[in-house]
Write a protein that holds these residues in place. Structure first.
Motif, PDB file in Angstrom:
ATOM      1  N   VAL A 150     -52.175 -23.525  -6.611  1.00  0.00           N
ATOM      2  CA  VAL A 150     -53.135 -23.490  -7.713  1.00  0.00           C
ATOM      3  C   VAL A 150     -53.225 -24.890  -8.301  1.00  0.00           C
ATOM      4  CG1 VAL A 150     -53.757 -22.437  -9.912  1.00  0.00           C
ATOM      5  CG2 VAL A 150     -52.297 -21.184  -8.320  1.00  0.00           C
ATOM      6  N   PRO A 151     -54.394 -25.505  -8.352  1.00  0.00           N
ATOM      7  CA  PRO A 151     -54.481 -26.776  -9.067  1.00  0.00           C
ATOM      8  C   PRO A 151     -54.491 -26.537 -10.571  1.00  0.00           C
ATOM      9  CG  PRO A 151     -56.630 -26.190  -8.216  1.00  0.00           C
ATOM     10  CD  PRO A 151     -55.687 -25.126  -7.771  1.00  0.00           C
ATOM     11  N   GLY A 152     -54.140 -27.563 -11.329  1.00  0.00           N
ATOM     12  CA  GLY A 152     -54.075 -27.392 -12.775  1.00  0.00           C
ATOM     13  C   GLY A 152     -54.736 -28.537 -13.495  1.00  0.00           C
ATOM     14  N   GLU A 153     -54.212 -28.827 -14.674  1.00  0.00           N
ATOM     15  CA  GLU A 153     -54.760 -29.860 -15.527  1.00  0.00           C
ATOM     16  C   GLU A 153     -53.589 -30.355 -16.360  1.00  0.00           C
ATOM     17  OE1 GLU A 153     -57.899 -28.242 -17.867  1.00  0.00           O
ATOM     18  OE2 GLU A 153     -58.744 -30.177 -18.430  1.00  0.00           O
ATOM     19  N   GLY A 154     -53.815 -31.355 -17.188  1.00  0.00           N
ATOM     20  CA  GLY A 154     -52.688 -31.898 -17.944  1.00  0.00           C
ATOM     21  C   GLY A 154     -52.262 -31.063 -19.130  1.00  0.00           C
ATOM     22  N   LEU A 161     -47.665 -27.913 -16.854  1.00  0.00           N
ATOM     23  CA  LEU A 161     -46.803 -28.999 -16.378  1.00  0.00           C
ATOM     24  C   LEU A 161     -45.334 -28.602 -16.449  1.00  0.00           C
ATOM     25  CD1 LEU A 161     -48.494 -32.182 -17.911  1.00  0.00           C
ATOM     26  CD2 LEU A 161     -48.893 -31.081 -15.700  1.00  0.00           C
ATOM     27  N   LYS A 162     -44.966 -27.861 -17.479  1.00  0.00           N
ATOM     28  CA  LYS A 162     -43.565 -27.447 -17.623  1.00  0.00           C
ATOM     29  C   LYS A 162     -43.148 -26.581 -16.433  1.00  0.00           C
ATOM     30  CE  LYS A 162     -43.727 -26.094 -22.119  1.00  0.00           C
ATOM     31  NZ  LYS A 162     -43.240 -25.579 -23.405  1.00  0.00           N
ATOM     32  N   TYR A 163     -44.031 -25.614 -16.069  1.00  0.00           N
ATOM     33  CA  TYR A 163     -43.698 -24.767 -14.930  1.00  0.00           C
ATOM     34  C   TYR A 163     -43.616 -25.598 -13.664  1.00  0.00           C
ATOM     35  CZ  TYR A 163     -43.869 -21.333 -11.257  1.00  0.00           C
ATOM     36  OH  TYR A 163     -43.573 -20.621 -10.138  1.00  0.00           O
ATOM     37  N   TRP A 164     -44.601 -26.439 -13.515  1.00  0.00           N
ATOM     38  CA  TRP A 164     -44.715 -27.275 -12.310  1.00  0.00           C
ATOM     39  C   TRP A 164     -43.464 -28.142 -12.134  1.00  0.00           C
ATOM     40  CZ3 TRP A 164     -49.493 -31.096 -11.762  1.00  0.00           C
ATOM     41  CH2 TRP A 164     -49.462 -31.724 -10.516  1.00  0.00           C
ATOM     42  N   ALA A 165     -43.132 -28.904 -13.183  1.00  0.00           N
ATOM     43  CA  ALA A 165     -42.002 -29.823 -13.085  1.00  0.00           C
ATOM     44  C   ALA A 165     -40.705 -29.058 -12.835  1.00  0.00           C
ATOM     45  CB  ALA A 165     -41.905 -30.652 -14.359  1.00  0.00           C
ATOM     46  N   ALA A 166     -40.573 -27.893 -13.487  1.00  0.00           N
ATOM     47  CA  ALA A 166     -39.335 -27.139 -13.344  1.00  0.00           C
ATOM     48  C   ALA A 166     -39.214 -26.519 -11.955  1.00  0.00           C
ATOM     49  CB  ALA A 166     -39.262 -26.051 -14.414  1.00  0.00           C
ATOM     50  N   GLU A 200     -45.517 -36.337  -7.647  1.00  0.00           N
ATOM     51  CA  GLU A 200     -44.708 -37.533  -7.837  1.00  0.00           C
ATOM     52  C   GLU A 200     -44.579 -37.936  -9.300  1.00  0.00           C
ATOM     53  OE1 GLU A 200     -47.093 -37.349  -5.295  1.00  0.00           O
ATOM     54  OE2 GLU A 200     -45.384 -36.823  -4.018  1.00  0.00           O
ATOM     55  N   ASN A 201     -45.669 -37.849 -10.019  1.00  0.00           N
ATOM     56  CA  ASN A 201     -45.609 -38.385 -11.385  1.00  0.00           C
ATOM     57  C   ASN A 201     -45.597 -37.314 -12.473  1.00  0.00           C
ATOM     58  OD1 ASN A 201     -48.173 -37.429 -11.617  1.00  0.00           O
ATOM     59  ND2 ASN A 201     -49.194 -39.418 -11.606  1.00  0.00           N
ATOM     60  N   VAL A 202     -45.474 -36.051 -12.112  1.00  0.00           N
ATOM     61  CA  VAL A 202     -45.561 -34.990 -13.125  1.00  0.00           C
ATOM     62  C   VAL A 202     -44.485 -35.156 -14.194  1.00  0.00           C
ATOM     63  CG1 VAL A 202     -44.226 -33.345 -11.723  1.00  0.00           C
ATOM     64  CG2 VAL A 202     -45.717 -32.500 -13.537  1.00  0.00           C
ATOM     65  N   HIS A 203     -43.326 -35.686 -13.795  1.00  0.00           N
ATOM     66  CA  HIS A 203     -42.250 -35.854 -14.777  1.00  0.00           C
ATOM     67  C   HIS A 203     -42.595 -36.856 -15.859  1.00  0.00           C
ATOM     68  CE1 HIS A 203     -39.082 -33.196 -13.582  1.00  0.00           C
ATOM     69  NE2 HIS A 203     -39.336 -33.455 -12.311  1.00  0.00           N
ATOM     70  N   GLU A 204     -43.504 -37.782 -15.548  1.00  0.00           N
ATOM     71  CA  GLU A 204     -43.887 -38.758 -16.568  1.00  0.00           C
ATOM     72  C   GLU A 204     -44.773 -38.114 -17.632  1.00  0.00           C
ATOM     73  OE1 GLU A 204     -45.834 -41.925 -14.510  1.00  0.00           O
ATOM     74  OE2 GLU A 204     -44.256 -41.928 -12.962  1.00  0.00           O
ATOM     75  N   TYR A 205     -45.449 -37.052 -17.260  1.00  0.00           N
ATOM     76  CA  TYR A 205     -46.406 -36.450 -18.190  1.00  0.00           C
ATOM     77  C   TYR A 205     -45.818 -35.282 -18.982  1.00  0.00           C
ATOM     78  CZ  TYR A 205     -50.245 -39.095 -16.093  1.00  0.00           C
ATOM     79  OH  TYR A 205     -51.081 -40.082 -15.676  1.00  0.00           O
ATOM     80  N   VAL A 206     -44.928 -34.545 -18.349  1.00  0.00           N
ATOM     81  CA  VAL A 206     -44.476 -33.292 -18.963  1.00  0.00           C
ATOM     82  C   VAL A 206     -43.656 -33.558 -20.223  1.00  0.00           C
ATOM     83  CG1 VAL A 206     -42.355 -33.138 -17.607  1.00  0.00           C
ATOM     84  CG2 VAL A 206     -43.449 -31.040 -18.464  1.00  0.00           C
TER      85      VAL A 206
END
Lengths: 384, 324, 507, 341
Positions: free
Chosen positions: A279-283, A288-293, A341-347
């Motif tokens: 599933v694509p998402g957005e910021g 993002l929390k689910y994604w990064a975790a 790769e960069n999701v951790h920078e945003y979450v």
């Protein structure tokens, strides 16, 4: 029931048939209506008015000495993205001594009210006006009015069907959809079945994102169903629950236009005891929390992001113009891409779901706005 | 003559079959289920039916309160915004943990109670029509939700509430259990208590009720308080489902709750109605929405079909009421 | 009165569970006044509603002037010249008198405009025919009941009907107004209008009717010339038995005062009212229509505000600012308007009967004890002989008499010490009337103090132990019920109304 | 204006009739007067020609729709489908004018015809089938919204240039010897439409037999029927009028936004009911008039402008609007309070 099957019923039937015929005719017209755009970019869809033109604000005679009164005609405050977008603007304006007053109007999702708001701002005599159009065509005459009144007129967040403004900043929604769709095609290897969760039926942004996604998905992918879910978690989850039951084992992917819907879709799969499909998402921080975790569990996604700071960019252009500088008339804002790769920078794990990660606000300001638990003071406040 | 007498005897036979309004909607639920089954067997998957029941539960709880208010001859448009306000307040206060659960629940129920009290007092003391009071209250609560959050909902829902919104007890979704229990309590209160009797009487003929010593104002206020409390409970359950605070959680739920009550046989002119019927109405609507999505109709056609079915449902009720 | 002008042949109308009109045939000639009598529920209302197009018959034919006519709405009936004035006034309160009188046949000018002048002129003409002067610009909402009745009659007159149906047109009228109306009816007869006249007042039948049709249980019993019948004969045929004891025998009231009113005043309405209600008596309050009797009854029940005055219950002052206060003091009230004030029509007999005494029977418990309630309701239904198919039957399906019994019955559950009844037998049939009278007397004999407001003189004289006569907001005379005569009462009631006895509706 | 209020009763002049007339004036007149004073006092730019012109232009759609809504309220009904009808009108007008710009008058007729049809369906359901208007028009509104989205899924299409002028144009300026500067500002077409529609509407409601029938049906439906009025047909006509006025509002809106928008009409449903109620029209039928509705529409417009001018936070605007809605009616009640049970 004392109803006579007389001339009245005949009339009714005749009227009904004529309506049907007309609605068919109207549909033809609709198909013609989409032809006015040209594809300048394989991924994007830019209004044909688009040029590299510059606006010389001094020559245009709109430059003036500060301090200024700046008006903002915001279309809606219907979700946290829009609220944060306005909050960024307020934060940026507060730090500028040349801005005497920032007048923010809210049309509450009503195009007619926005026209009236813009009229009010012009009548109020603002020096510059920032407009997020609720409808590219509907707001165009008002944009022209502001422009012709000698007010610095800056449009952002959506395009507008006129060239009578000083500058426009715009992120292509078609492209937003295309990115997600193309990513999904790649994940599925070019074939499979998907469902689409759209934003709000009848809204341009929503429609453009879906069109972009369908273009990005390409030929081999079969769309089982489309459902508007208002970028809303609860609606998205409920729709997904139905789809999971309706197409058991058949859904290979979900195209979601983002917001909180993506998370709702994932939760629906989890609640059904299934592994989430791509599933694509957005910021949106909740997603993002689910994604990064879950990165380590093999979860992968992509998040083209509509920047909330575009309001600040618009304000900066307005200030430049008021100062008599030459500004770009057309600016396309890129969607910053959030990836594995960069999701951790945003979450922001310490913040609530509603936060939009792609922000110019300082982490402290975000903490304060959303009452995050990230900084020492905030945690103390919470426990007191 | 013979044709006419056949017709009239057929009509008589139909009339004798006339059913209580609450039963009709449950038959409609059954027919809809059969229709769904004939379209796709997987609609009858237990897990899906339970999901639909859960989707119906918040609407069903709102419809309980709406039914009480409709029985008095009033209407409550503010319940949707109670849902939203409760949602953002709960998220802010809980901050994702159960520590402050007790206090939060009290505050949220307090919001519902005070809203209902304000609605009821404005209606009975200042004689402002219910539609206007609750519409105005809708706007006020909306402002309150925005002012409270500054437009940015904070915090998170706690695990206990999430269990209520998304969890199961055995095979049954927790939310459904809440719905069933509240419906049962509300039905008993309506049929077997003094308050319930007085509610019907006040809705049927307020003046005659006053002259029979019924404290009509108090009864009406109480009905709005019940509606406010039900909205608060529905708001908490929906909060658990959404897991976070959003300013759109209640959108459209006021009209849905009215529709559920009305297709469940509650009259908008007051004096009649039942929560059992409204429960059927909520289930019917949830099944209908789900079914239309399920068969993959385009959204635009879904809206048209929804409109049509709503009209037909109301028509059937009018017919059945006229027959009895 | 030669050949039949209007004929209804073999009319049948069935409601769920009731055959309201069962094969009734009726014919009326031009210039004939036909009285239609029967108990409530005998089918009169249904029959005339069918004739007026407000209801459709299941079977049967209607012939007019030798031709079969078919219609299914009041509009079409009116077009044929068939119209009715109803017992429940069919007026639009927000419109003025002229607009109401002319509604449905408003004179037009160009472009569909109302010809206001012509409308008022014609409305005034109609009122003049009734010998009434009433400002045609007044809103109907501001009129009293008698004035509204006049407007309703004028509305019928304005239509130049060929068949004129009148459903108890005099129920709300004073004696003088009634006389005027009867004159108008006679004039219509002279013009060749066929008139169907429904009434419960025997006297009127013999004053104007040429012939009488008696209905019972939806069936036609008899049609005979009026002069071949007697009052007793009609009553006997209506109820199917002889009505020997028309009024129950009086009892022996105690001297103990249960309730007193002292120096009650309402600006412009009531002046210096003082009265005592004694244990076991029926205190009749008589007078012409609209002399403040009904207001007094409502004030004694806390249902209307007053300017000055005190109330004593067993000698102790009490507050009466709401019906609840009154009920707490053991006072009950049966309104003159049972549909508006007395009953929740869309709820069941059971619920209506149980309503005032609910909290009393639950006694602090949360749930209603259904077993107790059921036996209580059954007991009352039996005691008052209320005819219901089941106690859960909706009240609006019952006849007027049965509805009135429910209104009285619902108060018995709270065991009132004082019962105020206002026009207790208005618009109900002879049989039910007599039953209500017996119920009231039984209650008095059990020690209840009863205040009975009535504008029907025979009822006042037949029932009261003591009579107070009211005129223009004052109590003008007190009489002993056993010895008072109609003439004495009329004299007392009229003394103070000298100002405008000829046109009292203009007050 | 106020003379039309009294035509129903036409009392001879007396102190009583004056106080009575004052009692019958809707809360909207008071609210409008107070707001105008506050707005003019707080912002010097408020009472300027362009601003007043905008105020009228921006109130026109709601003003037109409210006429129809008041008519349905007068027969104790309500029309929740007007918002969808407005959206549908903008969509059809924009799509058709884009493909057939030469046929503009025909397209306008077509829209009116569609309004007639929708009104006929609503009126048939409410009048002949006696379905509850709230639910039935909610249902038809939902279906029309579906149809609208089916025709146009996101804003698009465009009306012709000339058609746009209908909402933007103005007549004048006029010479005027009393006015400051010697001229009276230009009068926007919108003001003329509103005035004409309200005058004609009031004439129909207050002067014609049909208008009397509308008040009679709303005041007491059973008696209107027994008096020989075809109540079903009158309701049918009223709902047709409501849809036609919604179409007229939609056409003006299409001219104003120059395009079709499938959601644009949505807010007008509740706003028109709000305006009707604020204007003194009873939800129970039989009481009310159009001028009160117009006063309420202008009140809402002035309120919005005043809040914008004074930079009141949108968040607080929600609260203020709710309080004003309830407050205006509560004050209306307190003024006319009579103690009766």
């Amino acid at each position: 029931m004392s109803f006579k099957p007389s001339a009245f019923r005949v009339l009714l039937t005749a009227l009904f048939i004529s309506l049907l015929a007309l609605s068919v005719a109207a549909q033809d017209a609709e198909e013609e209506a989409t032809e006015e755009y040209s594809y300048l970019n394989p991924m994007g869809r830019v209004p044909e008015l688009w040029t590299d033109e510059q606006t010389d604000c001094a020559a245009a005679g709109v430059a003036r000495e500060g301090p200024w009164t700046i008006g903002v005609s915001n279309f809606s405050l219907g979700n946290s993205w829009r609220v944060q977008m306005i909050a960024e603007l307020e934060a940026a304006a507060a730090g500028n001594p040349d801005i005497e007053e920032l007048i923010i109007t809210n049309a509450d999702g009503n195009v007619a009210k926005q026209i009236s708001d813009i009229d009010d701002l012009i009548a109020r005599g603002v020096d510059a006006i920032l407009i997020t159009p609720g409808s590219p065509e509907g707001i165009a005459p008002s944009v022209e009015d502001a422009y012709n009144a000698g007010i610095v007129t800056i449009v952002f967040n959506d395009f507008v069907d006129t060239d009578q403004f000083h500058s426009i900043l715009w992120a292509d929604q078609f492209k937003f959809g295309y990115i997600g769709g193309a990513w999904l095609r790649e994940q599925l290897g070019g074939q499979g079945n998907i469902v689409i969760l759209e934003g709000i039926a009848g809204m341009g942004v929503s429609d453009l994102r879906s069109e972009g996604a369908i273009a990005g998905l390409g030929e081999g992918i079969n769309i089982l169903a489309r459902q508007p879910a208002g970028w809303d978690y609860a609606q998205g989850k409920a729709a997904m629950e139905d789809f999971i039951a309706a197409y058991p084992g058949q859904i290979d992917g979900v195209y979601s236009q983002g917001g909180a819907m993506s998370q709702g879709a994932i939760d629906a799969f989890l609640a059904a005891g299934l592994d989430p499909v791509p599933v694509p998402g957005e910021g949106y921080n909740g997603f993002l929390k689910y994604w990064a975790a879950n990165l380590e569990n093999g979860f992968s996604s992509i998040g083209p992001d509509e920047p909330t700071w575009q309001s600040v960019a618009a304000l900066e252009v307005a200030i430049d113009c008021l100062n008599g500088e030459t500004v770009a008339k057309w600016t396309e804002l890129e969607h910053p891409l959030i990836t594995d790769e960069n999701v951790h920078e945003y979450v922001r794990f310490d913040c609530p779901d509603g936060v939009w990660s792609n922000t110019l606000m300082s982490p402290e300001a975000i903490t304060e706005m959303y009452d995050c638990e990230g900084t020492g003071e905030a945690t103390e406040e919470a426990s007191s | 003559m013979t044709a006419k007498s056949v017709q009239s005897s057929a009509r008589r036979a139909l009339l004798q079959l006339s059913l209580p309004p609450a039963a009709i909607i449950w038959i409609a639920v059954g027919l809809l289920l059969l229709l769904a089954r004939s379209v796709s067997a997987s609609f009858w998957e237990l897990s899906h039916l339970l999901n639909v029941a859960r989707q119906a539960s918040a609407l069903g709880i709102l419809a309980i309160g709406q039914t009480y208010v409709l029985i008095t001859g009033g209407i409550d448009l503010s319940n949707a915004m109670v849902v939203t306000l409760v949602n953002v307040v709960a998220a802010t206060l809980l901050r994702g943990s159960d520590e402050t659960l007790g206090g939060t629940l009290l505050i949220c129920l307090g919001i519902g109670l005070l809203t209902g009290l304000a609605n009821g007092l404005l209606i009975t003391r200042l004689k402002v029509p219910p539609l206007v009071v609750t519409l105005g209250m809708f706007s006020i609560l909306r402002g309150a939700a925005y002012v409270y959050t500054d437009g940015a909902p904070r915090g998170d829902i706690s695990p206990a509430l999430e269990f209520v919104g998304t969890g199961f007890v055995g095979p049954i979704p927790t939310a459904v259990i809440f719905w069933v229990v509240l419906t049962a309590l509300a039905a008993v209160a309506l049929q077997k208590t003094v308050f319930g009797r007085q509610l019907y009487a006040v809705g049927g003929n307020e003046k005659a009720s006053r002259l029979s010593g019924v404290p009509a104002d108090r009864v009406i206020v109480l009905a709005y308080v019940v509606s406010g409390l039900m909205a608060a409970i529905a708001g908490l359950i929906l909060s658990g489902y959404a897991g976070t605070g959003t300013l759109t959680l209640g959108d459209g739920r006021n009209l849905d709750s009215i529709a559920a009550a009305v297709v469940g046989g509650t009259s908008l002119s007051g004096g009649s109605g039942s929560v059992i019927g409204s429960a059927g109405g909520a289930l019917f609507l949830a099944l209908l929405f789900s079914f239309l999505r399920f068969i993959g109709l385009p959204y635009t056609i879904q809206l048209m079909v929804q409109g049509l079915i709503l009209a037909v449902a109301v028509y059937l009720h009018v017919r059945s009421q006229r027959a009895s | 009165m030669s050949e039949p002008f209007l004929e209804m042949r073999n009319i049948v109308k069935t409601y769920p569970g009731v055959r309201a009109v069962d094969n009734v045939t009726l014919s009326v000639g031009r210039g004939e006044i036909r009285a239609l009598v029967g108990e409530n529920g005998a089918g009169k209302s249904t029959l005339i509603k069918i004739l007026a197009g407000a209801e459709q018959a299941d079977a049967g034919e209607i012939w007019l002037g030798g031709q079969r006519v078919r219609y299914d709405s009041p509009v079409e009936a009116l077009r044929l010249g068939i119209g009715a004035i109803y017992q429940e006034f069919n007026l639009v309160p927000q419109l003025n008198v002229a607009q109401n009188i002319m509604l449905g046949q408003v004179p037009k000018k160009w472009g569909g405009q109302v010809d206001t002048e012509a409308m008022h002129r014609r409305a005034r003409e109609m009122l003049a025919r009734l010998n009434v002067s009433l400002d045609t610009r007044r809103l109907v909402a501001d009129l009293d009941v008698a004035q509204q009745q006049v407007v309703e009659i004028a509305k019928g007159l304005a239509r130049d009907l060929r068949v004129f149906i009148m459903d108890e047109p005099t129920a709300a009228l004073s004696a003088v107004e009634t006389e005027h109306l009867l004159d108008v009816v006679r004039a219509l007869k002279q013009q060749g209008v066929a008139i169907i006249y429904i009434t419960h007042r025997m006297r009127e039948i013999f004053q104007i009717a040429d012939s009488v049709t008696i209905l019972k249980d939806g069936r036609h019993v008899e049609t005979s010339p009026a002069r071949s019948l007697t009052s007793d004969a009609i009553v006997a045929k209506m109820i199917g038995r002889d009505l020997t004891d028309y009024y129950p025998p009086r009892g022996t009231p105690a001297s103990e005062v249960l309730f007193s009113v002292r120096d009650l005043n309402v600006a412009g309405k009531l002046f210096d009212i003082n009265l005592d209600v004694r244990r076991g008596e029926i205190l009749g309050i008589a007078g012409l229509e609209g002399q403040g009797q009904r207001e007094l009854a409502r004030i004694m029940f806390g249902a209307l505000p007053y300017d000055r005055g005190t109330f004593l219950r067993n000698g102790q002052p009490i507050r009466l600012s709401s019906p609840s206060d009154a009920i707490r003091a053991g006072i009950a009230y049966v309104s003159d308007d049972r549909k508006r004030d007395g009953l929740v029509l869309i709820r069941s007999a059971n619920e209506n009967i149980a309503l005032p005494s609910l909290s009393r029977r639950t006694n602090g418990k949360i749930l209603i004890d259904e077993k107790t309630e059921r036996s209580f309701v059954h007991h009352l239904i039996d005691r008052l002989a209320i005819k219901v198919t089941h106690r859960s039957q909706k009240v609006n399906n019952l006849s007027g008499g049965n509805q009135q019994k429910i209104v009285v019955g619902k108060w018995l559950g709270m065991e009132p010490q004082i019962l105020i009844v206002s026009e207790p037998t208005r618009g109900i049939d002879v049989g039910s009337k007599s039953e209500i009278h017996h119920i009231l007397r039984d209650l008095a004999n059990q020690g209840v103090g009863i205040v009975m407001v009535s504008s029907e003189l025979p009822e006042i004289l037949g029932m009261s132990d003591r009579i107070l006569v009211m005129a223009e907001g004052r109590i003008v005379a007190e009489m002993d019920g056993a010895t008072a005569t109609e003439e004495q009462l009329m004299a007392a009631a009229a003394i103070h109304s000298v100002s405008d006895t000829s046109v009292p509706v203009t007050s | 204006m106020s003379s039309s209020v009294t035509t129903l009763t036409q009392q001879p002049f007396s102190v009583r009739s004056v106080t009575r007339l004052l009692g019958r004036i809707g809360p909207a007149y008071y609210a409008l007067l107070i707001l105008l004073i506050v707005a003019a006092a707080s912002q010097e730019r408020f009472l300027t020609g362009p601003n007043l012109t905008n105020l009228i232009r921006n109130s026109t759609v709601l003003g037109i729709v409210t006429i129809g809504q008041i008519a349905t309220m007068l027969v104790a009904g309500i029309d929740l489908s007007v918002g969808s009808v407005i959206s549908l009108t903008t969509v059809i007008a924009a799509l058709q004018m884009e493909s057939h710009p030469e046929a503009t008058p025909g397209i306008v007729l077509l829209c009116l015809l569609i309004g007639l049809l929708i009104g006929a369906v609503n009126g048939f359901g409410v009048g002949y089938l006696r379905l509850n208007p709230l639910i039935f028009t909610l249902a038809s509104g939902t279906a029309i919204q579906g149809l609208t989205l089916h025709l146009l899924y996101s804003p698009g299409g465009s009306v012709t240039r000339e058609f746009r002028e209908l909402s933007r144009g103005a007549i004048g300026p006029f010479d005027c010897s009393f006015c400051p500067g010697g001229t009276l500002g230009p009068i926007p077409y919108a003001a003329i439409y509103l005035l004409v529609l309200y005058v004609v509407g009031t004439w129909v409601l207050k002067r014609t037999v049909f208008g009397l029938a509308v008040y009679a049906v709303g005041g007491n439906e059973a008696s209107a029927r027994l008096s020989g009025l075809r109540t079903e047909r009158i309701k049918l006509a009223v709902y047709i009028l409501s849809s036609i006025f919604a179409v007229l509002g939609g056409l003006f809106l299409a001219s104003r936004i120059g395009s079709g928008d499938p959601l644009v009409g949505d807010p007008y449903t509740l706003d028109s009911i709000t305006a009707g109620v604020l204007g003194g029209t009873s939800l129970f039928g039989g009481v009310g008039d159009l001028w009160g509705g117009l006063a309420a529409v202008l009140t809402l417009g002035v309120l919005s402008t005043m809040l914008n001018f004074n930079n009141v936070s949108p968040f607080y605007q929600f609260i203020i609007k709710g309080v004003i809605l309830i407050g205006a009616l509560a004050i209306g009640y307190l003024r006319t309070r009579r103690k009766t049970v």
